[in-house]
Design a protein around this motif. Sequence first.
Motif, PDB file in Angstrom:
ATOM      1  N   CYS B 295     -46.209  17.139 -10.469  1.00  0.00           N
ATOM      2  CA  CYS B 295     -46.145  15.253 -10.432  1.00  0.00           C
ATOM      3  C   CYS B 295     -47.450  14.560 -10.280  1.00  0.00           C
ATOM      4  N   ALA B 297     -48.384  12.218  -9.034  1.00  0.00           N
ATOM      5  CA  ALA B 297     -47.975  11.250  -8.307  1.00  0.00           C
ATOM      6  C   ALA B 297     -48.788  11.638  -6.954  1.00  0.00           C
ATOM      7  N   LEU B 304     -46.554  10.457  -2.489  1.00  0.00           N
ATOM      8  CA  LEU B 304     -44.490  10.993  -2.937  1.00  0.00           C
ATOM      9  C   LEU B 304     -45.102  12.197  -3.326  1.00  0.00           C
ATOM     10  N   CYS B 361     -44.532   6.475  -7.875  1.00  0.00           N
ATOM     11  CA  CYS B 361     -43.592   7.194  -8.700  1.00  0.00           C
ATOM     12  C   CYS B 361     -43.560   6.667 -10.398  1.00  0.00           C
ATOM     13  N   THR B 362     -44.371   7.335 -11.170  1.00  0.00           N
ATOM     14  CA  THR B 362     -44.407   6.893 -12.498  1.00  0.00           C
ATOM     15  C   THR B 362     -43.265   6.637 -13.509  1.00  0.00           C
ATOM     16  N   THR B 363     -41.696   7.848 -12.538  1.00  0.00           N
ATOM     17  CA  THR B 363     -41.188   7.637 -13.749  1.00  0.00           C
ATOM     18  C   THR B 363     -41.220   8.195 -14.837  1.00  0.00           C
ATOM     19  N   CYS B 364     -42.548   9.366 -14.771  1.00  0.00           N
ATOM     20  CA  CYS B 364     -42.354  10.141 -15.852  1.00  0.00           C
ATOM     21  C   CYS B 364     -41.922  11.551 -16.248  1.00  0.00           C
ATOM     22  N   ARG B 365     -40.627  11.969 -15.200  1.00  0.00           N
ATOM     23  CA  ARG B 365     -39.766  12.663 -15.317  1.00  0.00           C
ATOM     24  C   ARG B 365     -40.603  14.640 -15.231  1.00  0.00           C
ATOM     25  N   ALA B 366     -41.753  14.299 -15.177  1.00  0.00           N
ATOM     26  CA  ALA B 366     -41.883  15.807 -15.500  1.00  0.00           C
ATOM     27  C   ALA B 366     -41.658  16.419 -14.283  1.00  0.00           C
ATOM     28  N   CYS B 367     -40.442  16.221 -12.776  1.00  0.00           N
ATOM     29  CA  CYS B 367     -40.197  17.129 -12.133  1.00  0.00           C
ATOM     30  C   CYS B 367     -38.801  16.957 -12.183  1.00  0.00           C
ATOM     31  N   VAL B 378     -35.785  11.064 -10.473  1.00  0.00           N
ATOM     32  CA  VAL B 378     -35.950  10.111 -11.102  1.00  0.00           C
ATOM     33  C   VAL B 378     -34.718   9.164 -11.044  1.00  0.00           C
ATOM     34  N   ILE B 381     -34.862   8.456  -7.132  1.00  0.00           N
ATOM     35  CA  ILE B 381     -35.829   7.181  -6.706  1.00  0.00           C
ATOM     36  C   ILE B 381     -35.703   6.446  -6.960  1.00  0.00           C
TER      37      ILE B 381
HETATM   38  S1  SF4 Z   1     -40.956  10.820 -11.817  1.00  0.00           S
HETATM   39 FE1  SF4 Z   1     -40.837  12.835 -10.843  1.00  0.00          FE
HETATM   40  S2  SF4 Z   1     -43.528  13.680 -11.316  1.00  0.00           S
HETATM   41 FE2  SF4 Z   1     -43.816  11.825 -12.320  1.00  0.00          FE
HETATM   42  S3  SF4 Z   1     -44.130  10.127 -10.617  1.00  0.00           S
HETATM   43 FE3  SF4 Z   1     -41.768  10.425 -10.274  1.00  0.00          FE
HETATM   44  S4  SF4 Z   1     -41.559  11.791  -8.252  1.00  0.00           S
HETATM   45 FE4  SF4 Z   1     -43.533  12.695  -9.575  1.00  0.00          FE
END
Ligand code: SF4
Lengths: 266, 721
Positions: B295, B297, B304, B361-367, B378, B381
Amino acid sequence: MNIVVCLKQIIDYEIPPRAFRIDRQKKKPAMPDASLVIGPFDENALEVALQLREKAGGGRITAVSMGPESAIEALRKALAVTADEAVLLSDPAFSDLDPFGTARVLGAAIKKLGGADLVLTGRQSGDWDAGQVGQLLAEELGAPCVNFAFRAEPGGDGRVRLYKETPGGAEILEAGTPVVATVTNAETNQLRLAKVRDLMAANRKPVPTWSAADLGLDPAALAAGRIEVLDLYVPTYDARCEFVTGETPEDKASALARRLVELKLV
Amino acid sequence: MDLSNPMREVYWNITGKNLMYVLLVPVLVAFFRGFYSKYRLWKIGRPTRRRDNWRRRLAGFFRGAVVQEKNFRDRYSGWMHFFIWGGMLVLFIGTANVALDEYLGVPTMEGLFYLYFQSLVLDVFGLLAIVGLAMALYRRYVVRPPRLHRTPQDAVFLGLLLLVLVTGFVIEGLRIAVTEDPWAAWSPVGWAFAAAFRATGMAAETMVGLHRFSWWFHLALAFAWIACVPYTKLTHLVTSPANIYMRSLGPKGRLEPINLETAEFLGASNLRHFTWKQLFDLDACTECGRCQDACPAHATLKPLNPKAVVLDLRDYMHEYGPLYLRRAQDDPWAAPAETPDGRPVPVMVGAVIAEDALWSCTTCRACMEACPVEIEHVPAIMDMRRFLAMDQASMPEGMADAIRSLETRGHPFRGTGGARTDWLQGLDVPVLDLSAGGGTRGAAGGAGADGAGPDADFDVLWWVGCAMAFDERNQKVARSLARVLHRAGVRFAILGNREKCTGDAARRIGHEYLFQTLAGENVATLNQALGNGRPRRIVTACPHCYNTLKHEYPDFGGHYDVVHHTEFIRELVDSGRLKLDGEVRETITFHDPCYLGRYNDVYDAPRKTLKDLSGAEVREIERARESSFCCGGGGALVFVEERIGTRINQTRARQAAETGARTVCTACPFCMTMLADGLKTTSGDEVQALDLAELVDRATAPAGPAAVGAGTGASPGDGSR
Ligand code: SF4
Ligand code: SF4
């Protein structure tokens, strides 16, 4: 407490001059696609009203707009942020009214609403920026007027406490009702966002339209206060570059001085 | 004993083995009760379908739960976990075989099967399980990586399992030592234990006694461990594989639409507002912390942490979920207000999960990409953000400004004071005229000549996107792309003022209402523009527009063939329409935009094009492709001032600069904004950010004056002005 907020719908003030189109014949803006927004200070006025109603623990906010049919959108936005009701003042006789005429129409509407304890307007409209309607409306209603207010609270004995911007500070006044205040922007009074539920409810609320006849106004009398636009254009800025020559610095300086005099700049 | 038929006596030395079944009863009761009470909690959630398409689900199950691909992205934990669960599984099968032999008469305990499987394989896997456990203990208690937190629970069940395995070998060793098992060599570990016991000189009777004791002890431990499963994170033995099977099969970039006309609540502010699968997710978490490590963030000290989001919600569900089971009196969607003893139930959004966490959350989906068990952070969230944005009208200032601007102007850039077609001044970019009888008209406010007849003069609709149209830096990218398209002879058109924001920003803020308004308008416009005549494609240089047009508009009646410009350029190069002849002497690294890579699996097209640039040297950032580190701009955070922690874009800029590349190539206008800023503030003018279109513009620029100065910074080849 009955609060009336006067809103004007205007062409998006963020449109840059280069994109602004004018019909030189009709002397009117010609941008059918342009977004229409609420005048920025009118939004501040609305927010001040909403906060006052919260602080007072109750009250009734009526949004009033004089304008074409499209202005109903501005009123819906006011309803969406929970103004209690809205009235559109629309009549061909209302077009191009000067600030006196506008104040007369607004005043008549407020009287028809049964008067108000507090009337809020933006300090100026955001398009023509005349900045007169608020004061003239106070005159019309026979009420005192506070200018450049940015915040309102319930005062003692049914009065309203108004915070008024001054150079380098603020004045706090208490006014008996009815009172008119023109509102200026401050950090605390940017219009809030609407909750979606309210937004959807606002679309279903009826918004009555009142004409000159509904307000008991004589169109002929109003016509006397019509503004005549002599010309309307987007100002252009020209930049030219000229080199002043001369042998010595002294020559250059006197040449420059001569040129400035020629151009009537000094 | 028949030496030609290898075997052993089952339950040797054990009397009263039926006591085992008596003991099993409470274990099973505890096990099933535990899961039943969990099941009741999951049922608090709303319905959703997760059992369709079993073939695809099974295939994913195989990759995720059997092969465990994602676990092996980290080699150490991959093997560690494989040893433990593989060992456990094989030992379980071995135990089941004993039962088969005993009750069904299947001869599993004799012959070659006994020798190879029941003796050798079981011994080896038992040993591997011990190795795996040792690796786990070493990692958790010696290496202590931050992504693992330590609870007493972990120590207890790791220790318990180790004891179970060791006592298993003790039993085997004692049996071999006493019975002088002729096939002992087939149980190498047991044989070693036997040798050790013999070496102690222990009397045979002692060994027999010890064997009996160990047998019961082993049994008790194993039973205790099984009973623990539903009450500890061992739950994941059951829930994680199930979760992998029930994972979302939809496009990764599609958020579930809300029917606003019928919605009884907006977003999620308590457990009832989640789907049962979202609640199931919470119990499927293995606490591995991979999401936390991924993540951006969390890496930049924001409040987060996706792992904490899951675990905090899980703890909330376990503690207060039972209160939800009693139906609320008036509002069936409300959360319980207080516990029976009068304590207030904390609010889920705000107290259990902080608002600042959600807005980070940047909604980057890395998690989600990292999570080995397919937990969907995501959407959860986003549901909580939807509650804040729509029900509470509460969001960070920058986002509120974007919403205001979107509401009135159809683009999120408040205060830009620009027009949508400013960027194309002086370029020949045909603007589609959708008014009655329109065709295309030239750019520059209609100054150009009309194009050919209506509907006949373009093959590709270029969706420009707000960032490209309004943001100064990105306008240059748009100009580059226009030139590239011309050079390839692509007949394209744009929508000009009829284009509105796709609504990605509104949707990722959580403002579904505004998103659906914008989507509705755009779908109507696009259907009109693309409706009749031959099929046409949409090309866009914005991965966010791309994702929304491609995956989210189908829910609103818009079905389009959409390509990202990196893919489109690749096609043009492959088909020979675009010749990358010009030199681009740069060391380049590619930053994967989240909405292009992780969301849409476009990784190779831009890389291939970069490698084709003559003179260019391409280097990879450590966190590339699936594990790319977000620029910080996704989820509408590009509009928000980053106030907490360190800055994501600077972190990413440093990672990119570490490759030694002087050019960071990207393919997203938000990445461009964020990286350009990040690079400027971390490495001055040393490293520049360029869009792929700009590099291709350079590589395809006709030789001559226009190409001169092409290398001088951010506006390569802007010579057609
Ligand atoms: S999408 Fe997941 S990894 Fe990306 S910022 Fe949000 S919580 Fe963190
Ligand atoms: S959510 Fe997934 S990645 Fe994160 S800790 Fe749980 S299992 Fe691991």
